[in-house]
Scaffold this active site. Structure first.
Site, short mmCIF file in Angstrom:
data_model
loop_
_atom_site.label_atom_id
_atom_site.label_comp_id
_atom_site.label_asym_id
_atom_site.label_seq_id
_atom_site.Cartn_x
_atom_site.Cartn_y
_atom_site.Cartn_z
N HIS A 128 44.55 43.45 39.31
CA HIS A 128 44.14 42.91 38.00
C HIS A 128 44.80 43.70 36.87
CE1 HIS A 128 41.32 41.18 35.01
NE2 HIS A 128 41.40 42.38 34.47
N GLU A 129 44.79 45.03 36.98
CA GLU A 129 45.41 45.84 35.93
C GLU A 129 46.93 45.66 35.91
OE1 GLU A 129 43.68 47.17 33.71
OE2 GLU A 129 41.77 46.86 34.72
N HIS A 132 47.91 42.53 34.01
CA HIS A 132 47.97 42.66 32.56
C HIS A 132 49.35 43.15 32.12
CE1 HIS A 132 43.95 41.71 31.28
NE2 HIS A 132 43.37 42.66 31.99
N GLU A 191 41.92 37.94 30.30
CA GLU A 191 41.15 38.36 31.47
C GLU A 191 41.25 37.31 32.58
OE1 GLU A 191 39.04 41.27 32.27
OE2 GLU A 191 40.65 41.86 30.93
#
Length: 261
Positions: A128-129, A132, A191
């Site tokens: 997820h990070e 980004h 997100e």
């Protein structure tokens, strides 16, 4: 003549935005980014150096090896061999958080590492990070803030590093500067997109996608419990988000069955 300056500034900003039209990976969502990738990577390197100077790395070789192993699998799945990926565990059990700087510098706090229930859940966080960073969400967010705060008339000056306010904006966007770890929360759109890209990375890396549901559901049930607040403040979660993650997982699995992935 002075009355024309605001209009000229607006036109300048619009022209720069149109010229900087980009697309997020996997989702192909159109983005408006006025910060070059080379400048963004330089910011990430600067931030990573500062964090390594001011934050303490966890003295646990096994934990560091775990994060490095998971991070490398995610990085390999991304296909971005041009990035100088790094993976570190920061020693602070009070902080339940993780972040990825431009260029693939991923930092996981020991407080979060002790919360994840499996390697697959850790992969959920790290993918997820990384998503980004791959989608350049920080640069997109900084671009919008630069335009809003500085205006089109001096936007080009900021992008040329001739305005120190760019550094201030970058420090708040990526969470470094005089107060490390105080990052602007990503938008709900970012997100959701990081969730979708992160799941695709997990799938390519061979991790169990169901762990993503387990992790985010645990975060949802934790609510605003103090040990988790710093993660939830920048990664808000709810039943709607988890339902969307379930849908994204099903889409990925259906695509694999039909051979369209």
């Amino acid at each position: 003549m002075p009355a024309r300056l605001p209009l000229l500034g607006l036109l300048t900003a619009l022209l720069l935005a149109v010229a900087a039209c980009d697309s997020a990976p996997y989702t192909e969502r159109k983005q408006l980014i006025v910060i070059s990738e080379s400048k963004e990577l330089a910011m990430g390197n600067q931030a990573a150096q500062q964090i390594r100077r001011t934050e303490r790395l966890l003295n646990d070789p096994a934990a560091q090896a775990l994060v490095a192993r998971v991070g490398r699998r995610i990085a390999d799945a991304s296909g971005r061999t041009d990035l100088d990926w790094e993976f570190h565990v920061l020693d602070d059990d009070r902080v339940v958080n993780a972040f990825c700087l431009p260029g693939g510098k991923i930092f996981v706090y020991s407080g979060l590492l002790r919360r994840v229930g499996s390697e697959d859940e850790l992969a959920t966080v790290m993918a997820h990070e990384a998503a980004h960073a791959l989608a350049r969400h920080g640069a997109e967010r900084a671009s919008l803030e630069i335009a809003a705060r500085l205006g089109g008339a001096i936007l080009q000056l900021a992008l040329n590093d001739e305005d120190p306010r760019l550094a201030d904006i970058a420090s708040r966007v990526w969470g470094y500067g005089s107060s490390l770890g105080i990052m602007l929360p990503y938008s709900r759109k970012h997100e959701y997109e990081a969730d979708a890209i992160g799941l695709a990375l997990m799938d390519k890396a061979g991790y169990n996608l169901d762990a993503a549901v387990d992790f985010w559901d645990m975060m949802r049930q934790s609510g605003n419990a103090k040990p988790l607040f710093n993660f939830l403040s920048t990664h808000p979660t709810d039943e709607k988000r988890i339902a969307r993650i379930r849908k994204d997982i099903e889409t990925l699995r259906q695509a694999k069955k039909t051979g369209t992935s």
